[in-house]
Design an enzyme around this catalytic site. Structure first.
Site, PDB file in Angstrom:
ATOM      1  CE1 TYR A  41      -3.009  -3.044   0.447  1.00 25.35           C
ATOM      2  CE2 TYR A  41      -3.603  -2.254   2.628  1.00 25.35           C
ATOM      3  CZ  TYR A  41      -3.756  -3.159   1.604  1.00 25.35           C
ATOM      4  OH  TYR A  41      -4.656  -4.187   1.739  1.00 25.35           O
ATOM      5  CG  HIS A 102      -0.431  -8.596   0.550  1.00 22.49           C
ATOM      6  ND1 HIS A 102      -0.146  -7.273   0.287  1.00 22.49           N
ATOM      7  CD2 HIS A 102      -1.748  -8.741   0.280  1.00 22.49           C
ATOM      8  CE1 HIS A 102      -1.234  -6.651  -0.108  1.00 22.49           C
ATOM      9  NE2 HIS A 102      -2.228  -7.525  -0.136  1.00 22.49           N
TER      10      HIS A 102
END
Length: 267
Positions: A41, A102
């Site tokens: 992010y 992730h």
């Protein structure tokens, strides 16, 4: 693992720069105690800044981040170790409550990455181990690779993608399901049943969708918003109790919509 207020967290994807810091800080001060970010992010520093600026004790927060997304460079043990160290540095924390792998692209990634994360839990730097977008086959591989349970599985879940099979697989485990895109990226506004239940309770469609998720044992929701008004509205889901009829009506929704569905992914 996740209970009470931590079952409704704040997803922080796209919350960057000064505006992102202010939104995350506002969420914490409004009552959010579970903050979800990721190396990908690009906002772990902003999350750390918001945590430091908010008038809430760090020990009252549950901070989750993720490493080794499929878009990142070739996975090696050294790379993963450095990525985790960088996450600690950017967050400004000496402990991470939940660390996820992730979204792997292939099982070779799992074999490299997951043992590194498990070692960080064993070392005491990380409290809980999570995985993101693992399939049942991936979860079975994880069970073979490491000698500790998976604490959380983060996947897309909402009234239009109810994850019945995955939740059935997890039912006899201690693994929490953490639902990202819990509002189907706005699609819940266009579902008559959800609108009708929302009118019945005098709340918004997002609140109903979140309350439905929270009605499921072992499910946590992490809605993302850049609007302070919306994050306050979403938080109201903690105070909404859907009755059995409401839940059954939403359970029976036949429309299916997946927001995140790369061509190479085999769900």
């Amino acid at each position: 693992m996740l209970e009470g207020e931590t079952r409704l967290g704040l997803g922080t994807y796209t919350l960057t720069d000064a505006d992102g810091v202010e939104t995350i800080k506002a969420a914490i001060e409004h009552g959010y105690r579970h903050i979800d970010t990721a190396r990908l992010y690009g906002n772990e520093a902003e999350v750390g800044e918001a945590i430091a600026a908010a008038d809430v004790d760090r020990d009252d927060l549950f901070v989750a981040t993720k490493v080794a997304h499929f878009e990142e460079p070739e996975k090696t043990t050294g790379y993963v170790e450095r990525a985790i160290d960088e996450s600690f540095e950017k967050l400004g924390l000496d402990r991470i409550d939940l660390l996820y792998h992730h979204w792997p692209r292939e099982q070779d990634d799992i074999e490299t990455v997951l043992p590194v994360l498990a070692d960080r839990v064993a070392d005491g730097q990380v409290d809980n181990l999570g995985v993101s977008n693992y399939t049942v086959d991936d979860l079975e591989l994880a069970d073979e690779l490491i000698d500790r349970p998976i604490d959380a599985l983060q996947v897309e879940m909402h009234p239009l993608l109810q994850q019945d099979d995955l939740r059935a697989f997890l039912a006899d485990t201690d693994t929490d399901l953490v639902a990202y895109s819990p509002l189907a990226q706005g699609e819940v506004f266009d579902v008559d049943v959800i609108s009708e239940v929302a009118a019945k309770h005098s709340v918004s469609e997002p609140v109903v969708s979140l309350a439905w998720l929270l009605s499921k044992e072992g499910v946590t929701a992490i809605p993302r918003t850049s609007s302070v008004d919306h994050l306050r509205d979403n938080f109201g889901a903690l105070d909404v109790e859907l009755d059995a009829e409401d839940v059954e009506r939403i359970d029976a929704i036949e429309r299916t919509h997946r927001c995140e569905d790369p061509d190479w992914m085999t769900w």
